[in-house]
Write a protein that holds these residues in place. Structure first.
Motif, PDB file in Angstrom:
ATOM      1  N   ASP A  47      62.733  -5.925  29.017  1.00  0.00           N
ATOM      2  CA  ASP A  47      62.916  -4.980  27.916  1.00  0.00           C
ATOM      3  C   ASP A  47      62.375  -3.601  28.254  1.00  0.00           C
ATOM      4  OD1 ASP A  47      60.218  -5.498  27.907  1.00  0.00           O
ATOM      5  OD2 ASP A  47      60.155  -6.312  25.875  1.00  0.00           O
ATOM      6  N   LYS A  48      61.722  -3.461  29.435  1.00  0.00           N
ATOM      7  CA  LYS A  48      61.213  -2.165  29.871  1.00  0.00           C
ATOM      8  C   LYS A  48      62.193  -1.446  30.802  1.00  0.00           C
ATOM      9  CE  LYS A  48      56.330  -3.410  29.474  1.00  0.00           C
ATOM     10  NZ  LYS A  48      56.596  -4.709  28.829  1.00  0.00           N
ATOM     11  N   ALA A  49      63.232  -2.167  31.219  1.00  0.00           N
ATOM     12  CA  ALA A  49      64.214  -1.566  32.128  1.00  0.00           C
ATOM     13  C   ALA A  49      65.255  -0.796  31.324  1.00  0.00           C
ATOM     14  CB  ALA A  49      64.899  -2.651  32.950  1.00  0.00           C
ATOM     15  N   PRO A  50      65.790   0.281  31.894  1.00  0.00           N
ATOM     16  CA  PRO A  50      66.845   1.033  31.197  1.00  0.00           C
ATOM     17  C   PRO A  50      68.129   0.206  31.119  1.00  0.00           C
ATOM     18  CG  PRO A  50      66.566   1.861  33.426  1.00  0.00           C
ATOM     19  CD  PRO A  50      65.473   0.857  33.207  1.00  0.00           C
ATOM     20  N   TYR A  51      68.754   0.193  29.970  1.00  0.00           N
ATOM     21  CA  TYR A  51      69.946  -0.624  29.767  1.00  0.00           C
ATOM     22  C   TYR A  51      71.132   0.214  29.360  1.00  0.00           C
ATOM     23  CZ  TYR A  51      67.178  -4.803  30.237  1.00  0.00           C
ATOM     24  OH  TYR A  51      66.367  -5.778  30.734  1.00  0.00           O
ATOM     25  N   GLN A  52      72.283  -0.173  29.838  1.00  0.00           N
ATOM     26  CA  GLN A  52      73.522   0.494  29.472  1.00  0.00           C
ATOM     27  C   GLN A  52      74.330  -0.323  28.468  1.00  0.00           C
ATOM     28  OE1 GLN A  52      74.169   1.101  34.001  1.00  0.00           O
ATOM     29  NE2 GLN A  52      75.702   2.361  33.009  1.00  0.00           N
ATOM     30  N   HIS A  53      74.097  -1.630  28.444  1.00  0.00           N
ATOM     31  CA  HIS A  53      74.941  -2.502  27.627  1.00  0.00           C
ATOM     32  C   HIS A  53      74.076  -3.475  26.809  1.00  0.00           C
ATOM     33  CE1 HIS A  53      78.349  -1.024  29.992  1.00  0.00           C
ATOM     34  NE2 HIS A  53      77.610  -1.241  31.068  1.00  0.00           N
ATOM     35  N   GLY A  64      76.559 -13.151  31.258  1.00  0.00           N
ATOM     36  CA  GLY A  64      76.755 -12.337  30.071  1.00  0.00           C
ATOM     37  C   GLY A  64      75.775 -11.180  29.963  1.00  0.00           C
ATOM     38  N   GLY A  65      75.801 -10.513  28.839  1.00  0.00           N
ATOM     39  CA  GLY A  65      74.851  -9.441  28.555  1.00  0.00           C
ATOM     40  C   GLY A  65      74.967  -8.244  29.478  1.00  0.00           C
ATOM     41  N   ASN A  66      73.859  -7.502  29.576  1.00  0.00           N
ATOM     42  CA  ASN A  66      73.826  -6.285  30.378  1.00  0.00           C
ATOM     43  C   ASN A  66      74.122  -6.574  31.841  1.00  0.00           C
ATOM     44  OD1 ASN A  66      73.032  -3.332  30.564  1.00  0.00           O
ATOM     45  ND2 ASN A  66      71.602  -4.222  32.031  1.00  0.00           N
ATOM     46  N   LEU A  67      73.600  -7.701  32.357  1.00  0.00           N
ATOM     47  CA  LEU A  67      73.804  -8.076  33.755  1.00  0.00           C
ATOM     48  C   LEU A  67      75.292  -8.181  34.065  1.00  0.00           C
ATOM     49  CD1 LEU A  67      72.878  -9.284  36.528  1.00  0.00           C
ATOM     50  CD2 LEU A  67      72.905 -11.517  35.393  1.00  0.00           C
ATOM     51  N   GLU A  81      64.746 -11.103  37.691  1.00  0.00           N
ATOM     52  CA  GLU A  81      65.515 -10.097  38.432  1.00  0.00           C
ATOM     53  C   GLU A  81      66.651 -10.818  39.137  1.00  0.00           C
ATOM     54  OE1 GLU A  81      63.841  -6.625  40.958  1.00  0.00           O
ATOM     55  OE2 GLU A  81      64.471  -8.156  42.418  1.00  0.00           O
ATOM     56  N   VAL A  82      67.840 -10.269  39.046  1.00  0.00           N
ATOM     57  CA  VAL A  82      69.019 -10.917  39.603  1.00  0.00           C
ATOM     58  C   VAL A  82      69.712  -9.959  40.558  1.00  0.00           C
ATOM     59  CG1 VAL A  82      71.281 -11.928  39.108  1.00  0.00           C
ATOM     60  CG2 VAL A  82      69.361 -12.343  37.563  1.00  0.00           C
ATOM     61  N   LYS A  83      70.131 -10.491  41.700  1.00  0.00           N
ATOM     62  CA  LYS A  83      70.949  -9.726  42.630  1.00  0.00           C
ATOM     63  C   LYS A  83      72.360 -10.303  42.611  1.00  0.00           C
ATOM     64  CE  LYS A  83      67.401  -8.111  45.859  1.00  0.00           C
ATOM     65  NZ  LYS A  83      66.961  -8.058  47.273  1.00  0.00           N
ATOM     66  N   LEU A  84      73.330  -9.418  42.417  1.00  0.00           N
ATOM     67  CA  LEU A  84      74.732  -9.809  42.416  1.00  0.00           C
ATOM     68  C   LEU A  84      75.411  -9.297  43.685  1.00  0.00           C
ATOM     69  CD1 LEU A  84      75.795  -8.906  38.745  1.00  0.00           C
ATOM     70  CD2 LEU A  84      75.098 -11.150  39.633  1.00  0.00           C
ATOM     71  N   GLU A 142      79.034  -5.068  48.202  1.00  0.00           N
ATOM     72  CA  GLU A 142      77.832  -4.399  47.717  1.00  0.00           C
ATOM     73  C   GLU A 142      76.914  -5.398  47.037  1.00  0.00           C
ATOM     74  OE1 GLU A 142      78.937  -1.261  45.078  1.00  0.00           O
ATOM     75  OE2 GLU A 142      79.992  -0.097  46.616  1.00  0.00           O
ATOM     76  N   VAL A 143      75.619  -5.059  46.984  1.00  0.00           N
ATOM     77  CA  VAL A 143      74.647  -5.845  46.235  1.00  0.00           C
ATOM     78  C   VAL A 143      74.136  -4.992  45.085  1.00  0.00           C
ATOM     79  CG1 VAL A 143      72.378  -6.952  46.292  1.00  0.00           C
ATOM     80  CG2 VAL A 143      73.960  -7.259  48.201  1.00  0.00           C
ATOM     81  N   LEU A 144      74.208  -5.533  43.894  1.00  0.00           N
ATOM     82  CA  LEU A 144      73.724  -4.845  42.702  1.00  0.00           C
ATOM     83  C   LEU A 144      72.518  -5.605  42.173  1.00  0.00           C
ATOM     84  CD1 LEU A 144      75.944  -3.495  39.843  1.00  0.00           C
ATOM     85  CD2 LEU A 144      73.944  -4.857  39.303  1.00  0.00           C
ATOM     86  N   THR A 145      71.406  -4.915  41.966  1.00  0.00           N
ATOM     87  CA  THR A 145      70.173  -5.538  41.487  1.00  0.00           C
ATOM     88  C   THR A 145      69.915  -5.131  40.048  1.00  0.00           C
ATOM     89  OG1 THR A 145      69.223  -5.498  43.713  1.00  0.00           O
ATOM     90  CG2 THR A 145      67.689  -5.795  41.881  1.00  0.00           C
ATOM     91  N   ALA A 146      69.657  -6.110  39.199  1.00  0.00           N
ATOM     92  CA  ALA A 146      69.391  -5.841  37.787  1.00  0.00           C
ATOM     93  C   ALA A 146      68.099  -6.527  37.366  1.00  0.00           C
ATOM     94  CB  ALA A 146      70.543  -6.322  36.925  1.00  0.00           C
TER      95      ALA A 146
END
Length: 298
Positions: free
Chosen positions: A81-87, A50-53, A95-98, A73-77
């Protein structure tokens, strides 16, 4: 598992999607490594947290579907609270890699006539990830014993036993199917050619046989009201011109190679991937290693 059913649902409906997997987790995260979800253009099954991830994963997956991307592809998130968020903010601290793996619509091939050449062709194509339709009016050509050579098929094999009017199967095939006509009966071949060129759903219409046979077919198709443009959609002979030989196995290899060339051309004509539009995550791409029958009778 919901994601497995979702993959099966997309494949059955010939719809593209993306399988999203939590590849690795560092620190705290909503889901553990191995969690999966499936994304389609209009739906999402299961969850990776869920969430931004998850929103980033869904957004990028739909971009991949729209752009026809076929490379994982690999997406790293970063969940900080210091990281830029879109959602929205997601501050688990980890830190999560998808891993985003495209689930493309696989090629579809219909072989009309499962005689000596047709069965050899089916054996070759069955080793590929595609939908394989086998059509014959002769029940003895489609017995379980005879088709047992396809038991280990990678392809999804669909058997159509139609004692009469096999041309009706043409209207039931998935859009974009590559049809190969090689039955035991020239009258049957002619009826199939007529049905095939009267629909715009087929990607390829291939006919096995000699130049004399094709001359007769062109005349008959024209007499039945088909335009020269429609008749020209039929390719004959089929196969690679440089590969000669009349043995069923040789013809089958030639036709299979000819079809594989068409699959490649279709993939290459897909829309080019768009530029990276992400501002809230780093993204890394995972790269993976990327006619004989001229005078033969079917």
């Amino acid at each position: 598992m919901e994601w497995v059913k979702a993959v099966q649902l997309l494949r059955a409906g010939r719809r593209p999607g993306v399988l999203v997997t939590v590849m690795s987790v560092r620190g705290h995260a909503p889901r553990e490594a191995g969690a999966k979800m499936v994304v389609a253009a209009d739906n999402v099954w299961s969850t990776v947290g869920g969430g931004n991830l998850e929103a980033l994963g869904v957004e990028r997956s739909r971009e991949m579907i729209a752009d026809g991307v076929t490379t994982p592809e690999v997406l790293t998130a970063a969940l900080s609270d210091k990281a830029p968020y879109q959602h929205g903010v997601q501050c688990c601290g980890g830190e999560v890699k998808l891993l985003l793996e495209p689930l493309p619509v696989v090629p579809s091939v219909a072989i009309f006539g499962i005689g000596h050449v047709g069965l050899e062709l089916a054996r070759i194509l069955a080793r590929h990830d595609l939908e394989l339709h086998l059509v014959d009016t002769r029940a003895d050509q489609l017995t379980v014993e005879r088709l047992s050579v396809l038991d280990d098929a990678v392809a999804q094999v669909h058997v159509h036993n139609v004692p009469v009017l096999p041309e009706l199967v043409v209207g039931e095939l998935p859009r974009g199917t590559h049809a190969v006509i090689m039955t035991h009966d020239h009258a049957e071949d002619a009826a199939l050619c007529d049905a095939a060129i009267r629909t715009d759903a087929l990607s390829t219409i291939g006919l096995i046989g000699s130049s004399a046979k094709w001359t007769r077919f062109q005349r008959k198709l024209a007499e039945d009201g088909n335009s020269a443009e429609a008749i020209a959609r039929i390719t004959t002979p089929i196969g690679l011109p440089e590969l000669s030989g009349k043995e069923p196995a040789v013809i089958a290899v030639s036709v299979a190679a000819w079809l594989l060339q068409r699959f490649t051309a279709e993939r290459q004509s897909a829309p080019a991937p768009s530029a990276d539009r992400h501002t809230g995550s780093a993204r890394t791409a995972v790269r993976r290693p990327a006619p004989a029958q001229r005078e033969a009778k079917a």
